[in-house]
Scaffold this active site. Structure first.
Site, PDB file in Angstrom:
ATOM      1  N   GLU A 263      -9.686  30.722   3.243  1.00  0.00           N
ATOM      2  CA  GLU A 263      -9.033  31.289   4.317  1.00  0.00           C
ATOM      3  C   GLU A 263      -8.572  30.369   5.475  1.00  0.00           C
ATOM      4  O   GLU A 263      -7.557  30.462   5.969  1.00  0.00           O
ATOM      5  CB  GLU A 263      -9.915  32.295   4.927  1.00  0.00           C
ATOM      6  CG  GLU A 263     -10.204  33.411   3.825  1.00  0.00           C
ATOM      7  CD  GLU A 263      -8.952  34.392   3.242  1.00  0.00           C
ATOM      8  OE1 GLU A 263      -7.873  34.177   3.653  1.00  0.00           O
ATOM      9  OE2 GLU A 263      -9.208  34.858   2.173  1.00  0.00           O
TER      10      GLU A 263
ATOM     11  N   GLY B 194       0.748  -1.187   0.024  1.00  0.00           N
ATOM     12  CA  GLY B 194      -0.040   0.062   0.071  1.00  0.00           C
ATOM     13  C   GLY B 194       0.778   1.000   0.016  1.00  0.00           C
ATOM     14  O   GLY B 194       2.057   1.402  -0.646  1.00  0.00           O
TER      15      GLY B 194
ATOM     16  N   GLU C 137      -0.087  12.839  15.399  1.00  0.00           N
ATOM     17  CA  GLU C 137      -0.971  12.758  14.658  1.00  0.00           C
ATOM     18  C   GLU C 137      -2.344  13.020  15.103  1.00  0.00           C
ATOM     19  O   GLU C 137      -3.272  13.857  14.578  1.00  0.00           O
ATOM     20  CB  GLU C 137      -0.925  11.499  13.967  1.00  0.00           C
ATOM     21  CG  GLU C 137      -1.443  10.406  14.352  1.00  0.00           C
ATOM     22  CD  GLU C 137      -0.942   8.689  13.600  1.00  0.00           C
ATOM     23  OE1 GLU C 137      -0.123   9.255  12.762  1.00  0.00           O
ATOM     24  OE2 GLU C 137      -1.505   7.994  14.195  1.00  0.00           O
TER      25      GLU C 137
ATOM     26  N   ARG D  56      -2.605 -11.220   0.635  1.00  0.00           N
ATOM     27  CA  ARG D  56      -3.804 -12.149   0.689  1.00  0.00           C
ATOM     28  C   ARG D  56      -4.180 -12.394  -0.928  1.00  0.00           C
ATOM     29  O   ARG D  56      -3.831 -11.714  -1.887  1.00  0.00           O
ATOM     30  CB  ARG D  56      -5.057 -11.656   1.530  1.00  0.00           C
ATOM     31  CG  ARG D  56      -5.542 -10.046   1.356  1.00  0.00           C
ATOM     32  CD  ARG D  56      -6.602  -9.909   2.231  1.00  0.00           C
ATOM     33  NE  ARG D  56      -6.878  -8.422   2.009  1.00  0.00           N
ATOM     34  CZ  ARG D  56      -7.844  -7.784   2.699  1.00  0.00           C
ATOM     35  NH1 ARG D  56      -8.474  -8.476   3.787  1.00  0.00           N
ATOM     36  NH2 ARG D  56      -7.934  -6.425   2.657  1.00  0.00           N
TER      37      ARG D  56
ATOM     38  N   HIS E  70       5.657   1.230  12.104  1.00  0.00           N
ATOM     39  CA  HIS E  70       5.318   2.022  13.044  1.00  0.00           C
ATOM     40  C   HIS E  70       5.233   1.086  14.152  1.00  0.00           C
ATOM     41  O   HIS E  70       4.726  -0.073  14.080  1.00  0.00           O
ATOM     42  CB  HIS E  70       3.828   2.667  12.818  1.00  0.00           C
ATOM     43  CG  HIS E  70       3.088   3.141  13.929  1.00  0.00           C
ATOM     44  ND1 HIS E  70       3.603   3.992  14.694  1.00  0.00           N
ATOM     45  CD2 HIS E  70       1.980   2.971  14.746  1.00  0.00           C
ATOM     46  CE1 HIS E  70       2.751   4.570  15.733  1.00  0.00           C
ATOM     47  NE2 HIS E  70       1.714   3.667  15.552  1.00  0.00           N
TER      48      HIS E  70
HETATM   49  N1  LIG Z   1       0.625   5.628   5.395  1.00  0.00           N
HETATM   50  C1  LIG Z   1       1.624   6.545   5.668  1.00  0.00           C
HETATM   51  O1  LIG Z   1       1.856   7.738   5.569  1.00  0.00           O
HETATM   52  C2  LIG Z   1       2.541   5.925   7.010  1.00  0.00           C
HETATM   53  C3  LIG Z   1       3.556   6.736   7.267  1.00  0.00           C
HETATM   54  C4  LIG Z   1       4.449   6.244   8.299  1.00  0.00           C
HETATM   55  C5  LIG Z   1       4.101   4.966   8.638  1.00  0.00           C
HETATM   56  N2  LIG Z   1       3.005   4.094   8.242  1.00  0.00           N
HETATM   57  C6  LIG Z   1       2.974   2.695   8.936  1.00  0.00           C
HETATM   58  O2  LIG Z   1       3.212   1.923   7.659  1.00  0.00           O
HETATM   59  C7  LIG Z   1       2.320   0.669   8.023  1.00  0.00           C
HETATM   60  C8  LIG Z   1       1.565   0.398   6.838  1.00  0.00           C
HETATM   61  O3  LIG Z   1       0.568   1.693   6.782  1.00  0.00           O
HETATM   62  P1  LIG Z   1      -0.011   1.969   5.261  1.00  0.00           P
HETATM   63  O4  LIG Z   1      -0.635   3.421   5.382  1.00  0.00           O
HETATM   64  O5  LIG Z   1       1.082   1.948   4.022  1.00  0.00           O
HETATM   65  O6  LIG Z   1      -0.915   0.902   4.964  1.00  0.00           O
HETATM   66  P2  LIG Z   1      -2.072   0.569   3.882  1.00  0.00           P
HETATM   67  O7  LIG Z   1      -1.760   1.409   2.634  1.00  0.00           O
HETATM   68  O8  LIG Z   1      -3.673   0.992   4.228  1.00  0.00           O
HETATM   69  O9  LIG Z   1      -1.672  -0.712   3.448  1.00  0.00           O
HETATM   70  C9  LIG Z   1      -2.433  -1.449   2.499  1.00  0.00           C
HETATM   71  C10 LIG Z   1      -1.997  -2.945   2.231  1.00  0.00           C
HETATM   72  O10 LIG Z   1      -2.388  -3.472   3.244  1.00  0.00           O
HETATM   73  C11 LIG Z   1      -3.194  -4.657   2.665  1.00  0.00           C
HETATM   74  N3  LIG Z   1      -4.390  -5.028   3.385  1.00  0.00           N
HETATM   75  C12 LIG Z   1      -5.225  -4.350   4.129  1.00  0.00           C
HETATM   76  N4  LIG Z   1      -6.080  -4.924   4.953  1.00  0.00           N
HETATM   77  C13 LIG Z   1      -5.644  -6.390   4.965  1.00  0.00           C
HETATM   78  C14 LIG Z   1      -6.252  -7.300   5.804  1.00  0.00           C
HETATM   79  N5  LIG Z   1      -7.039  -7.416   6.559  1.00  0.00           N
HETATM   80  N6  LIG Z   1      -5.234  -8.702   5.602  1.00  0.00           N
HETATM   81  C15 LIG Z   1      -4.279  -8.636   4.921  1.00  0.00           C
HETATM   82  N7  LIG Z   1      -3.690  -7.555   4.210  1.00  0.00           N
HETATM   83  C16 LIG Z   1      -4.510  -6.424   4.230  1.00  0.00           C
HETATM   84  C17 LIG Z   1      -3.581  -4.522   1.318  1.00  0.00           C
HETATM   85  O11 LIG Z   1      -3.731  -5.145   0.745  1.00  0.00           O
HETATM   86  P3  LIG Z   1      -5.290  -5.701   0.077  1.00  0.00           P
HETATM   87  O12 LIG Z   1      -5.392  -5.300  -1.356  1.00  0.00           O
HETATM   88  O13 LIG Z   1      -5.399  -7.071  -0.043  1.00  0.00           O
HETATM   89  O14 LIG Z   1      -6.250  -4.825   0.764  1.00  0.00           O
HETATM   90  C18 LIG Z   1      -2.495  -3.559   1.172  1.00  0.00           C
HETATM   91  O15 LIG Z   1      -1.615  -4.487   0.629  1.00  0.00           O
HETATM   92  C19 LIG Z   1       1.401   0.833   9.316  1.00  0.00           C
HETATM   93  O16 LIG Z   1       2.257   0.219  10.224  1.00  0.00           O
HETATM   94  C20 LIG Z   1       1.613   2.470   9.143  1.00  0.00           C
HETATM   95  O17 LIG Z   1       1.264   2.958  10.557  1.00  0.00           O
HETATM   96  C21 LIG Z   1       2.190   4.752   7.493  1.00  0.00           C
END
Ligand SMILES: NC(=O)c1ccc[n+]([C@@H]2O[C@H](COP(=O)([O-])OP(=O)(O)OC[C@H]3O[C@@H](n4cnc5c(N)ncnc54)[C@H](OP(=O)(O)O)[C@@H]3O)[C@@H](O)[C@H]2O)c1
Length: 354
Positions: free
Chosen positions: A234, A28, A202, A50, A110
């Site tokens: 604004e 993701g 956040e 998955r 995280h």
């Molecule tokens: N987003 C940010 O800006 C950011 C910044 C810093 C740290 N983080 C950390 O990075 C980590 C990932 O966050 P993200 O925002 O990158 O996540 P994300 O984009 O929401 O992750 C999506 C991924 O997770 C899979 N997924 C979702 N639900 C699932 C489930 N129930 N079982 C198996 N796979 C599933 C999705 O696959 P499907 O296609 O199968 O749904 C996809 O591969 C977290 O720990 C977050 O705190 C994120």
């Protein structure tokens, strides 16, 4: 109180990961950026997800070998968990714990799920954290420009040394370098400090406090009879100009770049907007985060099908400021093109509802 000493290092390489096996679970926002950057740093990796995963199909289109999660883990020296935090516990229970072995290292982006005990990793398996300080699209964009963004790095536990090869800490350093963060700075910290400060930032400011304040300001102007388009411009749209100045130059230089009128008004308004009651609410928020109550509450809601989360999201999405924002953005058609480019790079979880 004197702040604790911290170690920041930069300029090191991803060499410790060359010749090692890496499995990345989830493709993701963060996962895709980590995968593409690591591959371009010469690190071979496979992507897991998955079976019917849209993200997994996307990884395949990007040229990665993709597997079911449980099949990707055996033999991997480093298993990176790039899944939403509320999914860590079920993924650990269902797919990872049954196959991961002592000597392997599991990496998180995280620290909450480990720090608050939702993912109980047995001794012998290394547990590390590399948390880039920015969204995946920024991590990727800076990498392709030959730059990097800072990251936090922590080791919760070292792996058993029985299999030889790099330690969990060395793997984490190489992972941070491989995604470009050693071009900026890698800050050594703990899972607890990363998890608690990240959640607090956040909630209190970036996603909670700031938008809450902006929404209340929008409502105040609209209730006083001003056009929503003006109120949005604004109080919300122009946050970007100020945020860009803060990001690139810091608060003092931001103040130097705004008008004297804006600066004068800021000194008089800030203490009235943010007073001792706001600080008390912040301390209460921090206490809830540190006790684990926030993380346990979010997990319980997720486990019940996320009723509270879905209802709040629907309520927020229906706020009149959305229409006003669309009208403002329609004045700048290039913003829609930029948003489409961001979505194509996976920066939106609009399709990945809980
Ligand atoms: N987003 C940010 O800006 C950011 C910044 C810093 C740290 N983080 C950390 O990075 C980590 C990932 O966050 P993200 O925002 O990158 O996540 P994300 O984009 O929401 O992750 C999506 C991924 O997770 C899979 N997924 C979702 N639900 C699932 C489930 N129930 N079982 C198996 N796979 C599933 C999705 O696959 P499907 O296609 O199968 O749904 C996809 O591969 C977290 O720990 C977050 O705190 C994120």
């Amino acid at each position: 109180m004197k702040p604790p000493e911290i170690v920041v290092e930069s300029g090191f390489t991803a060499e410790a990961l060359h010749g090692q096996e890496v499995a990345l679970i989830g493709y993701g926002n963060q996962g895709r950026a980590h995968a593409l950057n690591l591959r371009e740093s010469g690190i071979a990796l496979r992507v897991a997800g998955r079976p019917n995963s849209e993200a997994r199909r996307r990884a395949a289109r990007d040229g990665f070998a993709t597997l079911d999660t449980a099949k990707a883990i055996p033999g991997a020296d480093l298993v990176i968990v790039a899944l939403p935090d509320e999914v860590h516990a079920e993924a650990w229970r269902r797919d990872i714990a049954p196959v991961i072995q002592p000597g392997q290292t599991v990496g998180f982006i995280h620290g909450s799920s480990v720090h608050f005990g939702l993912v109980p990793v047995p001794a012998g398996i290394g547990v590390v954290l590399v948390a880039p300080k920015g969204p995946g699209t920024t991590l990727r964009e800076r990498f392709t420009m030959g730059q990097g963004i800072p990251a936090l790095l922590a080791v919760h536990q070292e792996r058993a040394a029985s299999h030889g090869g790099p330690s969990s800490r060395e793997l984490a350093r190489a992972w941070a370098a491989g995604i470009g963060c050693a071009r900026a700075g890698v800050v050594h910290t703990t899972f607890g400090d990363e998890a608690e400060t990240d959640l607090f930032g956040e909630q209190a400011v970036l996603c909670g406090g700031m938008l809450g304040l902006a929404q209340a300001a929008f409502e105040t102007l609209v209730e006083a009879g001003y056009p929503p388009l003006l109120a949005y411009t604004e109080c919300i749209h122009e946050i970007k100009q100020v945020a860009d100045l803060l990001y690139a130059r810091g608060p003092a230089a931001m103040r130097a770049a705004i008008s004297n009128t804006a600066e004068f008004g800021a000194y008089s308004a800030a203490p009235r907007m943010v007073d001792e009651r706001t600080k008390a609410a912040m301390r209460a928020l921090l206490a809830e985060i540190r006790s684990g109550a926030f993380t346990r509450g979010m997990q319980a809601d997720h486990d019940a099908g996320a009723p509270w989360f879905r209802a709040e999201r629907a309520k927020a999405d229906a706020h009149p400021m959305e229409d006003a924002g669309a009208a403002v953005r329609a004045l700048m058609p290039w913003l829609a093109e930029e948003a489409a480019r961001g979505a194509a790079q996976g920066d939106s979880k609009a399709e990945a509802k809980p």
